[in-house]
Design a protein around this motif. Structure first.
Motif, mmCIF file in Angstrom:
data_model
loop_
_atom_site.group_PDB
_atom_site.id
_atom_site.type_symbol
_atom_site.label_atom_id
_atom_site.label_comp_id
_atom_site.label_asym_id
_atom_site.label_seq_id
_atom_site.Cartn_x
_atom_site.Cartn_y
_atom_site.Cartn_z
ATOM 1 N N MET A 1 0.800 -1.222 0.000
ATOM 2 C CA MET A 1 0.000 0.000 0.000
ATOM 3 C C MET A 1 0.834 1.273 0.000
ATOM 4 O O MET A 1 0.300 2.371 0.110
ATOM 5 N N LYS A 2 2.136 1.113 -0.117
ATOM 6 C CA LYS A 2 3.060 2.237 -0.040
ATOM 7 C C LYS A 2 2.650 3.402 -0.945
ATOM 8 O O LYS A 2 2.771 4.550 -0.601
ATOM 9 N N HIS A 3 2.166 3.102 -2.121
ATOM 10 C CA HIS A 3 1.916 4.143 -3.110
ATOM 11 C C HIS A 3 0.457 4.570 -3.214
ATOM 12 O O HIS A 3 0.061 5.234 -4.162
ATOM 13 N N PHE A 4 -0.348 4.136 -2.231
ATOM 14 C CA PHE A 4 -1.760 4.494 -2.297
ATOM 15 C C PHE A 4 -2.130 5.443 -1.166
ATOM 16 O O PHE A 4 -1.957 5.107 0.004
ATOM 17 N N PRO A 5 -2.657 6.622 -1.513
ATOM 18 C CA PRO A 5 -2.966 7.616 -0.485
ATOM 19 C C PRO A 5 -4.043 7.167 0.497
ATOM 20 O O PRO A 5 -4.047 7.614 1.636
ATOM 21 N N ASN A 6 -4.946 6.313 0.077
ATOM 22 C CA ASN A 6 -6.011 5.878 0.987
ATOM 23 C C ASN A 6 -5.639 4.619 1.763
ATOM 24 O O ASN A 6 -6.492 3.952 2.330
ATOM 25 N N ALA A 7 -4.363 4.321 1.772
ATOM 26 C CA ALA A 7 -3.906 3.060 2.333
ATOM 27 C C ALA A 7 -4.404 2.814 3.749
ATOM 28 O O ALA A 7 -4.731 1.692 4.101
ATOM 29 N N LYS A 8 -4.482 3.878 4.537
ATOM 30 C CA LYS A 8 -4.777 3.609 5.936
ATOM 31 C C LYS A 8 -6.139 2.944 6.167
ATOM 32 O O LYS A 8 -6.315 2.221 7.128
ATOM 33 N N ASN A 9 -7.069 3.161 5.248
ATOM 34 C CA ASN A 9 -8.360 2.481 5.370
ATOM 35 C C ASN A 9 -8.231 0.963 5.240
ATOM 36 O O ASN A 9 -9.016 0.207 5.782
ATOM 37 N N TYR A 10 -7.224 0.582 4.469
ATOM 38 C CA TYR A 10 -7.047 -0.845 4.226
ATOM 39 C C TYR A 10 -6.120 -1.498 5.237
ATOM 40 O O TYR A 10 -5.959 -2.696 5.254
ATOM 41 N N LEU A 11 -5.490 -0.671 6.021
ATOM 42 C CA LEU A 11 -4.493 -1.197 6.951
ATOM 43 C C LEU A 11 -5.011 -1.233 8.384
ATOM 44 O O LEU A 11 -4.271 -1.381 9.315
ATOM 45 N N GLN A 12 -6.326 -1.060 8.526
ATOM 46 C CA GLN A 12 -6.891 -1.068 9.861
ATOM 47 C C GLN A 12 -7.219 -2.483 10.303
ATOM 48 O O GLN A 12 -7.769 -3.270 9.538
#
Ligand SMILES: [Zn+2]
Length: 118
Positions: A49-60
């Motif tokens: 997810m390094k290059h995706f700005p919305n990554a934090k939604n997927y990393l919860q």
């Protein structure tokens, strides 16, 4: 004729010590303990997810598990944290072996099972 699944694994899996892994239990425990397997899964998710700005939604929470999977080193069967399956892996979690291939090749390779948790 040699089994199609054999492809030079003798070089690195002969007499290997393997750990039995049962999903999804192994993941559920890792998630609670935040152990080495959890860290591996987390790192994998972060890398993806390094290059995706919305990554934090997927990393919860437990969502990170969906970025991880491994393949059986012999038949390429897939190990996933949320699918019921039994696999065997080396201590460094580099090589994974499905139950069928484990049963088929354990005598040939001289595998030993360690019952401690990883
Ligand atoms: Zn297999």
């Amino acid at each position: 004729m040699e089994d199609w699944r054999l492809n030079g694994q003798e070089e690195y899996l002969t007499n290997a010590v393997l750990y039995k892994i049962t999903f999804p239990k192994f993941w559920e425990q890792a998630y609670v303990e935040k152990n080495a397997f959890y860290q591996t899964v987390l790192k994998n998710a972060l890398d993806h997810m390094k290059h995706f700005p919305n990554a934090k939604n997927y990393l919860q929470g437990e969502k990170i598990q969906h970025f991880w999977h491994e393949h059986c080193d012999f038949c390429w069967d897939k190990a996933m944290t949320d699918i019921e399956c039994e696999f065997y892996c080396t201590k460094d979690m580099r090589y994974w072996i499905c139950k069928k291939c484990f049963d088929d090749f354990k005598d040939k390779f001289g595998w030993r099972i360690k019952n401690d948790s990883l």
